[in-house]
Design an enzyme around this catalytic site. Structure first.
Site, PDB file in Angstrom:
ATOM      1  N   HIS A   1     -10.126  -5.379  -3.427  1.00 11.54           N
ATOM      2  CA  HIS A   1      -8.789  -5.543  -2.847  1.00 11.54           C
ATOM      3  C   HIS A   1      -8.916  -5.957  -1.400  1.00 11.54           C
ATOM      4  CE1 HIS A   1     -10.068  -1.337  -2.548  1.00 11.54           C
ATOM      5  NE2 HIS A   1      -9.422  -1.272  -1.386  1.00 11.54           N
TER       6      HIS A   1
ATOM      7  N   HIS B   1      -6.967  -5.800   2.091  1.00  8.26           N
ATOM      8  CA  HIS B   1      -5.860  -5.230   2.869  1.00  8.26           C
ATOM      9  C   HIS B   1      -5.347  -6.311   3.822  1.00  8.26           C
ATOM     10  CE1 HIS B   1      -6.788  -0.834   2.148  1.00  8.26           C
ATOM     11  NE2 HIS B   1      -7.980  -1.330   1.891  1.00  8.26           N
TER      12      HIS B   1
ATOM     13  N   ASP C   1       0.842  -1.194   0.000  1.00 14.60           N
ATOM     14  CA  ASP C   1       0.000   0.000   0.000  1.00 14.60           C
ATOM     15  C   ASP C   1       0.880   1.248   0.000  1.00 14.60           C
ATOM     16  OD1 ASP C   1      -3.231   0.521   0.922  1.00 14.60           O
ATOM     17  OD2 ASP C   1      -1.840   2.213   1.108  1.00 14.60           O
ATOM     18  N   ILE C   2       0.469   2.246  -0.761  1.00 13.32           N
ATOM     19  CA  ILE C   2       1.269   3.463  -0.901  1.00 13.32           C
ATOM     20  C   ILE C   2       1.239   4.308   0.376  1.00 13.32           C
ATOM     21  CG2 ILE C   2      -0.528   5.022  -1.820  1.00 13.32           C
ATOM     22  CD1 ILE C   2       1.533   5.775  -4.032  1.00 13.32           C
TER      23      ILE C   2
END
Ligand code: AMP
Length: 125
Positions: free
Chosen positions: A109, A111, A35-36
């Site tokens: 998505h 996480h 994750d960015i």
């Protein structure tokens, strides 16, 4: 109501190679990348390569091969990061879906968050 997939979402652009990503694991049907804006020491996003909007969309319409590949990739991540509770500290997985789930990116998505205690499951809305 059938889902409509917007192929301009940011993960679709990542899958087409239009935007870079920090890949953890890639298979024929699944991509996992960091994750960015990580919310924990480990924060990996696992996405199917197919055009699925939400977790329920993926669960209902993906092929057996895609579903198996997705979860086996998740297992690889847990193993590589040593976060499974039998060898590490455990993890939390989250799939924000739709309005109430506060889903920002309209491509399913998962996480995977680990590396610190996660606190209570939900904050008051
Ligand atoms: P969600 O609210 O579940 O839709 O979360 C979307 C997640 O995507 C957030 O945690 C973002 O930090 C992450 N994100 C957005 N753009 C990128 C990107 N280009 N590369 C990696 N992660 C991203």
């Amino acid at each position: 109501m059938a889902y409509t997939y917007d192929d301009q979402n940011i993960f679709a652009k990542i899958l087409r190679g239009e935007i870079p990503n920090n890949t953890h694991t890639e298979t024929e049907h699944t991509l996992a990348f960091h994750d960015i804006q990580p919310q924990a020491p480990h924060h990996v996003l696992v996405i199917p390569k197919g055009a699925y909007v939400t977790a329920d969309h993926f669960a209902a319409e993906a092929s057996d091969t895609e579903v198996l590949d997705f979860w086996r990739t998740f297992a690889v991540i847990c193993s590589d990061l040593r976060i499974a509770p039998d060898v590490g500290g455990g993890y939390r997985m989250i799939a924000n879906s739709g309005h109430d789930g506060v889903q920002e990116v309209q491509h399913f998505h998962l996480h995977v968050l680990a590396g610190r205690p996660m606190g209570r499951m939900l904050q008051p809305g």
